[in-house]
Every structure is written in C-alpha cells, then in structure tokens.
Enzyme design. Structure first.
Site, short mmCIF file in Angstrom:
data_model
loop_
_atom_site.label_atom_id
_atom_site.label_comp_id
_atom_site.label_asym_id
_atom_site.label_seq_id
_atom_site.Cartn_x
_atom_site.Cartn_y
_atom_site.Cartn_z
N GLU A 45 0.91 -1.07 0.05
CA GLU A 45 -0.10 -0.06 -0.01
C GLU A 45 0.84 1.37 0.01
O GLU A 45 0.77 2.07 0.96
CB GLU A 45 -0.92 0.07 1.20
CG GLU A 45 -2.03 -0.83 1.05
CD GLU A 45 -3.03 -0.81 2.06
OE1 GLU A 45 -3.01 -0.24 3.08
OE2 GLU A 45 -4.13 -1.24 1.80
N GLU A 71 -5.85 -7.10 -1.57
CA GLU A 71 -6.41 -7.48 -0.40
C GLU A 71 -7.82 -7.12 -0.13
O GLU A 71 -8.14 -5.99 -0.51
CB GLU A 71 -5.82 -6.40 0.81
CG GLU A 71 -4.12 -7.07 1.23
CD GLU A 71 -3.58 -6.02 2.19
OE1 GLU A 71 -4.39 -5.49 2.99
OE2 GLU A 71 -2.21 -5.80 2.14
C1 IPT Z 1 -3.90 -2.68 4.66
C2 IPT Z 1 -2.83 -3.27 4.88
O1 IPT Z 1 -1.86 -3.59 3.65
C3 IPT Z 1 -2.47 -4.31 5.62
O2 IPT Z 1 -1.16 -4.75 6.01
C4 IPT Z 1 -3.25 -4.45 7.09
O3 IPT Z 1 -2.86 -3.41 7.63
C5 IPT Z 1 -4.62 -4.30 6.45
O4 IPT Z 1 -4.89 -3.14 5.61
C6 IPT Z 1 -5.63 -3.96 7.65
O5 IPT Z 1 -5.97 -5.00 8.26
S1 IPT Z 1 -4.10 -0.99 5.27
C7 IPT Z 1 -5.59 -0.39 4.74
C8 IPT Z 1 -6.67 -0.63 5.66
C9 IPT Z 1 -5.43 1.14 4.61
#
Ligand code: IPT
Length: 989
Positions: A199, A290
């Site tokens: 991200e 994700e």
């Molecule tokens: C995104 C991240 O890539 C991951 O590592 C983890 O933090 C996840 O979300 C939340 O659990 S961050 C995103 C919510 C802005």
C-alpha cells in the site's frame, strides 16, 4: 549489482550490554540494475487482460492471507494451508516481518521458526500457490509495520529514497528474496507472484523501482503485483518508473469499527471498481490484492466475536459476489487465518490476538459460518471456467429483473461461453426479502424466469446470488440456474452438479437434454420436472436433499446449510485446478483424498459422530480409509458410499493452573536500596534520531541504545538539594501503554494507560527529600510495539522517556541508565527471536524460559499477588497428556480485573510470550497458545509477570487453561518447536 552484504554496515563487534549501537548512516547507495520486468518475465506465469495463465492453464487466483510469523509452529502451517485449500481457494498470500529477521543490523536470520523453507514445502504439499509479500514495509498491524526499531538511527524518511534508508533494506531484501527466488514456480516451488512494498502511499516512483530492482536482482522472475490502498491506478503498468506488472488494489469497505456490527452503513459497497480498472489497467487481470475478510480490533475494543458479526457470512455473500461482478480474477482475502501477536509483534493499536474475525479462528477452529459460506463461493469459482473470460457490463436495476429493488450485473460470455448474473439489493444493506422474476438472454433467446407458472424467486436481505446462464458442466449446457452452483465433477461417464439455495426458496434450472428426468432421491412433492422441446426444466422448493438425474447428470438440489457440509478434495496433489476430485458430504473438515490402488484414502476432521458420504468414488476404488483407518461403507444405487465415523471425545486432564506449585520472584529488585546498576547502559548519548530531536540533555529513547521491544527500565540518579517537590515525566510507549515511577523504594505513581494515548505526561509529587542524599528514580515504561509508518506515524516515534522535570533542579543534574531486553540488538534468545523478551529483571535473566532456578524462590501464586505497587514474576510447570490423533486447541483465560485497579500481565509459555493483558482495557481475556509451543505430551513451563500499577498491589482474579471441543483429526502429528531452557547469562544484571 549486489555487493558483499556483510560489509555494508561495518559494525564493530558488540561487547556486553553497555555497547551503544553505532551509526547506521554514511554509506553510498547500491545501484541495482534496472531490469525490464516484462522482458525478464518467465513463460510459466503469464497473463492477459482476463486472468493469470499458469503453465498454460487459465486460472483465477483466489487466495487467503496468513502470516507464518503469527503462527510460530512450522508443523501447523500445513493445517492452515489444507483448511484454505478446502475452501476451494488455490493460493495463500503471506507477509514476512523484517524486524524479526534482522534484529541486529546486518545479522539476517532465517532459522528455526523463522525459516521459510518449511512454509514453502508445506504450501507445495498442500497444493496452494503463494504470493510473496516481503515489504520491506508490510503494515499488517505489526510492530513498526515490519520495520526494525533501529531504523530510528538511520537518516532519511522510511519508505522514501532519502538518506540511507534504502541501504538499510538491502540485507533483508536481498537475503529473503534469494530464498523466495528458489521457491518460485519457475524452480518447481509455489511462489507465483511477488508484491513489492505494501500500500505504498507516496509518489516516489524511484523508491518503488528500487524495491522492484532489488527483488529482480535477487532472482525474482514471477510477475510483480502491487496493492494500492484504493483503486487509483498508482504504479500501474504504463505509469513509468516504479510500475508493476499487474496492478492491484486493496479494499476494506466496512472498516474496523466493530461497535455496531449489525449496521452496514450506507454507501459502503463499492460500485465503480470495474470502470476504474478499465481506465487504470485494462491490459492486466483485475486484481484485488487485499479484500476485507475480517477486521482488526484495538485495545479497549469490542473483541473479535463482534467483528465476526460485522464481517460475517452475509458480508461475504454481498461483498465478495460484488467483486465477482467487477470481474475480479486475482482475489486475496485478508486474513484467511490471522494468528497471534505473540512475542511483542503487535503494533500499539492491537492486542495479542490477531484472530481478525477471519474464516479460520486463531485457534485454527472452523466454527464460523463465514468459513462455510466462503467454501461455497470458493468452489463455485474453481469450477466456473467461463467466468475467467466473461466481461463485466454495467449494473442495472431495470434490464434483467422486474423490480427496481434489485441491481444486476451481467458478466457477458464471449463467443458462446457462459454468462453470469450477479443479483443483489439495490440498497445493499437492505434486510427485505424481495420477490423477483428474471429476464435473461441465453443462446436460445431471452427467457422469462421462472418458467413454471405461479412461481417467483426470492432474494433475502443481505444476500446476493450468481445466476449462471449457458453454463458448461462437462459438455452439458445448463441454460440457466437460479440456484447457485457449488461444484460439478465428472466421474467417468457420469457427472454430478451440486446446486444450493436458501431454505424454502423456489429455484429453477433448465438444461438441454434428450432423455427424461427422474428424481432418484428426495420428495416428489414441491418439485416439477417438465420437458419443453429439447430442454428439461426442473423447478423446486428448497427442502431436504433431492437428486435428479438427466442424461447421466445427477443434480443434487440442496439447501445452503446442507451444502455447507460438502467438500471437494482433489485426488491429485499440486495446485492444478482441473483435476479429478471426489465429493464428500461429511462434516467439520475434509482435508484431502487420494487413491492408492484399490484404496480410497480420506483425511478429515470430526467434531461429532458423522455420517460420511463419498460421491464419485472411482470405479477402481474398493476400500475406504479415513485417517488411516479402514472404514466399512455401503454403496447405494446411485454409487454413493455411506459410512459412519464414530466420535467419542476423550476425557482430558487439563490442570487447574491456579493450583500449580507457583514460585515467586520480585522482578523489580531495582527499587531495593542495595541494587547495583553499574553494568546497565549509560543513557549518555545524543540521539541519532533525526526526526525527533530530544528534549532531554541526553537521549532516553530506547532505540538509541538498541532497545526496541517489551518493557523499558530507567534509573535516574541525583543528589537531593531538598528543594525537589515534584517529578514530571512524559513517557511514550504507544497506545495503551503504561508507566510507573519509584523514588528509591517509594512508589510515586503510575500512568495506567488509555487505548488512545501513545504518550503521556504525568506530574507526581515527591516526599520530602534529604539534602545531600543520593536518590534514584526508577521508571518502567511498557512498549506496546513500534508505530507503523503511515499517516504521520513513524517507526521512528521514540519509546521511553521523552521529557522530564525534577522541580527545582536542572534536567542535566539527573544522570540516567537504561535497559531493555538483555543485550538489546545482541539479544540472547536467537531461537525465539529479537522481539520476544523485554527488560524486566526476570526477563533479562531468562527466567521466563523453562526450568528457571526456582529452588530458593518463595512459593506464591499470581492469584495471591502482592499488596504494594511493584512487579512480580511467577512461574510453575505442569504436564499435559493429550492423546495423539486429536486436535484440541488450548487457551489461557484471565478473569477480568475487579474494580479499576491497574495491572499489566505478560504470559510466557515455554519461554514464548503469548499474551499481554491490561486489566483496565481489555477486551482480550482468552489467549490461545498453539500445540507445539505447548507440549501436548510432556512438561510445560508457564510464567506470568504481574505489574501492579496501584499502591494496593495486584493479583489475578482468575487464570484458567481451557480447552476447545476436541477435534478427531487427520492432521499430522505436531513437532514441538525448540524451547531452549534457562541458562545463566553471562554479564547479566
Ligand atoms: C492494509 C494493509 O495493507 C495490511 O497490512 C493491513 O494493515 C490491512 O490493511 C488492515 O488489516 S491497510 C488499509 C486498511 C488502509
């Protein structure tokens, strides 16, 4: 080009605990060659605008996330892989955590529980692909977001090309990526995709490019996939420096507030992601790197059971199918299995459990409905080949249904391939049951559905359906089905199609057939079979199972809850999608199956006596074995084998841990009058942290002295003038942290912590001091993990004391000593890693490990506690004798504190810190500890540190070891992990 890694930092050998880590700056940047990604890409993993193509097989990547570092028992990784594979998913995405692998700059370690070889092997054996996500920044609600604390001593902003930050990443990235490179599919391993950074929020293409080049130089040849925070097209192919091969983004539409889990706020369902994809990266498969599969929760939060209500099976139905409506072809769910923030790997925003309300619980149990629902969706995706090339069209509330209350997206088949209609409520959060009719274009014209008179379809609240049209079932064309497809399989000259619908719903299927349809099983009433020209139409009210046969195709008509019990294990190993499988109507879990000569072997788990049906046993199979045991079965006329697996839970002797022979040690001897801190680290340095100038005469930041984890302790020496009346101190440990202060042995006060304060200024009044006498201020600060690197937060945010004032005195008149974990970056316990232990006396000595020297210690239990502010250490041992062949998750349970008394607990199991409990914050009271950290057949050592932040002292209100339902399991026996025993530590203080 990669140059000698060891030479990069030129670190002097560190001696004893007093060594102050040297500067990590002043090296010139390594120039990695800029390889053109695509020209170097292999021909094993390729892609087009529709999907990935692996070894010539067009495939949807349906993936679940897990983090090996959050389950530090390599023997259990296979269990998670099998549970993910059993969902119908084919891939696992994983992070690695830099701070755990390079605790000391230049000293990369990937041994024991940190060795990833067994992870790769287990993935290969389970038949799942891997998406490698090494960071170097990972976020992940983990300490520093993966960044090691020593970055505070590196010039330059992390996640930029500034200063020596990039150099600092080299050893970790190149060592790790070399091991990834060997495990790539091009070398016969499971890794198919690689994600640089995580991200990435900045705009510095050079920074992204550096990481890409770093990985390419270490031999990564699989495609690069990114995960932008949202669909903005950053770093997409064609955007220039820093671009990846396949653009992907993340999405967490319902967020992380689990306070009202039944409310779906309006406007949270994404609607334009396909449109954006076509603008941003039309030449690559649509990838959601994700997608929300649960939620994290924070100190003082609501607990994962609430989050599991927010992100439940209904969420999966509506949101995941909505992603299908966008044509997602690379789809990773974060998390499939969350695991545990053991050993201080949490960020300050989270507690020990990282259950995440994921489909697979932290205890590895499958007791959430969302696991079953996901299995329905996963298996559908696996067998629906035409989905891979179907093209999403615009959402409409008028074309395909007779009510504007429903919104439909067509995924249009190409050149006669099947189409898919994703139906949901226009108001996605609606709780209404909506009656509807469909008007669907098929290859034989537009059809009004239902065709049977007087019938209507229903869409319940928070449901969504994928209606298939011109759907291919191994050569039989299903004209349409309103019931959803779970799976279909070919068994020689027979075929089985399994459909399901919500309880009581009316459904209809039409298929081309020459023969006649007959009901082989189930009630005749409530079902209509009708021939219409060259088609058979079957309409039915979902009730108990029906099996209808048409032209050698057996169609199973199930209600959804029954479908939950079905599994589709492949008979072959490996990741390939189109393989011979069987269908098992079982219960709790079917892990896998294989055929060995006349023997059909099934590996499965049971939580009750279960009737097992095998559908599609190969003709050559004669004998049935379940978990290695031969089982009698009956074969019926339809070729279904039925057998019964008896379950009788073993009686297990779980010790009452409140009654163990607990031994007690005061672990704050520092406040004793004779305590000698002469071998502690002098806190006499300026800071190396460029971002946070000190407000104290010398630095009191842990990171300046190599202390990045667990409790920090300070000793401030001064000679009194008698004018000192108060001591003001700002301590900083991250959200939910606490601190306490003593003057000599007199308790001065505490900050007991609040969920949203990472730093706190306290003013304590002092007793009258005697002129000319030497005094020591002892300050204890809890470090809740390092801050992540986003939104103004930084891993460089200091931990420890950031300012102080002793009234009537100059700050420089106090001289400070500091300690954290013994050895700092030269941590002693290489097995459990750099973050596991903190700075308490007992931890520095290693008494939290098995077999500490308890003989001279007092007998006392943490349930008795002690009656003044202080820190106690308790340890006890107990035996377990859990029968082989049973998977019985165990957890430690704290009773929540009475009243508001502040106390903080750390729980150690066989030397591994498996829990932090803060009495005033919660919400976590139950702390699962996996088999392997616990010795299921042998001795275990438990240790509890109890920090009373109250002048009345503290005691535990209750502590129990609790078991979950015993699971009769097909899981491999679990080897306990290494548990080095207590050994006297040289130079310890
Ligand atoms: C995104 C991240 O890539 C991951 O590592 C983890 O933090 C996840 O979300 C939340 O659990 S961050 C995103 C919510 C802005």
């Amino acid at each position: 080009m990669l140059i000698s890694l060891g030479a990069l930092f030129g670190l002097a050998a560190q001696v004893g605990a007093r060594h102050i880590p040297s500067s990590l700056n002043s090296l010139s940047l390594i120039e990695y060659p800029r390889l053109d990604s695509r020209s170097s890409a292999n021909d094993i993993v390729t892609w087009d605008s529709h999907s990935l193509i692996i070894n010539g097989e067009r495939v949807m990547i349906f993936s679940g996330e897990m983090h090996p570092f959050r389950l530090p028992v390599p023997g259990l990784w296979a269990d998670i892989f099998q549970k993910i594979k059993a969902l119908g998913l084919n891939t696992v995405s994983f992070y690695t955590h830099w701070a755990l692998m390079e605790g000391k700059p230049g000293d990369y370690r990937a041994d024991g529980i940190f060795d990833l070889e067994p992870f790769f092997k287990a993935a290969q054996q389970a038949g799942v692909y891997l998406i490698a996500r090494p960071g170097p920044y990972i976020n992940a609600e983990s300490s520093g977001g993966g960044f090691p604390g020593w970055l505070a001593r590196v010039d330059g902003e992390p996640r930029t090309t500034e200063g020596d930050f990039l150099n600092a990443t080299n050893i970790y990235m190149s060592s790790l990526c070399e091991s990834f490179a060997k495990a790539q599919i091009t070398n016969g391993g499971p890794i198919i995709l690689f994600q640089p950074e995580n991200e990435y929020l900045g705009t510095d293409g050079e920074y992204m490019q550096y990481i890409i080049d770093q990985a390419r130089s270490a031999g990564i040849v699989v495609p690069f996939l990114n995960n932008e925070i949202g669909p903005n097209g950053k770093n997409a192919p064609g955007t220039g420096v820093g671009e990846v091969d396949i653009y992907g983004h993340d999405g967490y539409p319902l967020g992380f507030d689990c306070s009202s889990p039944n409310t779906w706020k309006s406007g949270k369902l994404p609607v334009d992601w396909h449109t954006k994809h076509m603008q941003q990266s039309p030449s690559t498969p649509y990838a959601i790197a994700e997608f929300q599969a649960g939620a994290y929760d924070s100190w003082g939060g609501y607990g994962f059971d609430e989050c599991a209500k927010l992100v439940n099976h209904e969420f999966e139905r509506v949101f995941y199918k909505n992603n299908f409506a966008f044509g997602v072809k690379i789809f990773n769910l974060y998390m499939a299995y969350g695991g545990t923030n053991w050993g201080n790997i949490a960020w300050p925003g989270g507690y020990s459990s990282y259950d995440y309300a994921a489909p697979i619980r932290e205890t590895r149990e499958l007791t959430r409905e969302k696991y079953s629902e996901l299995k329905l969706i996963g298996n559908f995706a696996k067998v629906s080949h035409d989905y891979l090339v179907a093209v999403p069209e615009n959402l409409t509330t008028s074309t395909y249904t007779n009510t504007p209350d429903l919104a439909v997206t067509c995924l249009r088949g190409q050149n006669g391939t099947g189409s898919f209609y994703v139906v949901r409520h226009d108001d996605y959060s609606s709780l209404n049951s909506t009656r509807y009719r469909l008007k669907l274009p098929t290859t034989s014209g537009v059809i009004d559905i239902p065709q049977i008179e007087g019938k209507e379809l229903t869409l319940n609240g928070r449901d969504s359906k994928i209606h298939v049209v011109d759907y291919d079932v191994g050569g039989t064309r299903i004209e349409y089905s309103t019931a959803e497809v779970f799976t279909w399989q070919e068994f020689g000259d027979k075929k089985v199609l399994i459909l399901y619908g919500g309880a009581g719903e009316y459904h209809e299927i039409s298929l081309r057939a020459s023969g006649k349809a007959s009901i082989l099983e189930g009630p005749l009433s409530g079902a209509t079979l009708r021939r219409q020209a060259d088609k058979i139409i079957i309409g039915w009210q979902t009730s108990e199972r029906r099996i209808v046969e048409v032209d050698g195709l057996q169609i199973f008509l199930l209600d959804r809850n029954s479908a939950y019990n079905y599994w589709v294990p492949s008979l072959s190993t490996g990741q390939k999608q189109n393989t011979q499988s069987i269908i098992v109507n079982g219960g709790y879990l079917v892990r896998n199956a294989s055929l060995e000569g006349p023997n059909l072997l099934i590996s499965a788990d049971f939580n009750r006596t279960t009737q097992l049906e095998v559908i599609g046993a190969p003709p050559s199979a004669k004998n049935l074995f379940v978990n290695g045991q031969r089982i009698r079965y009956k074969a019926d006329n339809n070729g279904i084998w039925t057998s019964k697996i008896k379950y009788k839970a073993p009686k297990i002797d779980i010790p009452d841990v409140t009654r163990l022979k607990w031994k007690y040690l005061d672990t704050l001897p520092e406040i004793g009058s004779s305590y000698d801190d002469s071998t502690w680290t002098d806190a006499d340095q300026p800071t190396q942290n460029q971002d946070y100038p000190i407000q104290t005469p010398t630095s009191l930041y842990g990171a300046d002295y190599g202390y990045h984890t667990g409790y920090l302790l300070y000793r401030g020496h001064f000679n009194a003038t008698g004018n000192e009346t108060s001591f003001t101190v700002t301590t900083r440990g991250g959200n939910a942290f606490g601190s306490s202060v003593w003057l000599n042995s007199t308790y001065i006060g505490s900050w007991i912590g609040s969920a949203n304060e990472g730093s706190h200024k306290s003013t304590y009044s002092l007793p009258e001091l005697i002129t000319g006498q030497a005094y020591v201020l002892t300050v204890v600060v809890d470090n809740m993990g390092l801050d992540e690197q986003w939104g103004g937060y930084s891993v460089k945010n200091p931990r420890g004391i950031t300012s102080y004032e002793l009234s009537g005195r100059k700050a420089a008149e106090i001289s400070w000593k500091i300690t954290g974990n013994f050895g700092g970056e030269d941590y002693v316990d290489k097995v459990r890693g750099p973050l596991n232990e903190g700075g308490l006396f007992a931890e520095r000595h290693g008494f939290h490990q098995p077999s500490p020297p308890v003989k001279p210690w007092k007998t006392s239990s943490p349930l008795e506690g002690f009656s003044s502010a202080g820190i106690g250490f308790y340890t006890a041992s107990f035996d377990l004798d859990i029968p082989v062949g049973w998977d019985i998750p165990l957890s430690f349970k704290f009773e929540s504190g009475t009243g508001n008394k502040g106390y903080r607990v750390q729980l150690y199991v066989n030397g591994y810190q498996f829990g932090k409990y803060v009495s005033t914050l919660g919400p976590q009271t139950v702390y699962p500890v996996p088999e392997g950290v616990l010795n299921y057949r042998g001795k275990n050592w438990l240790a509890v540190t109890l920090w009373a932040q109250d002048e009345g002292g503290a005691k535990l209100d209750g502590l129990g070891l609790v078991q979950s339902t015993p699971i009769l399991t097909g899981m491999n026996a679990i080897e306990p992990v290494a548990q080095p025993k207590f050994e006297p530590r040289e130079g310890v203080y």
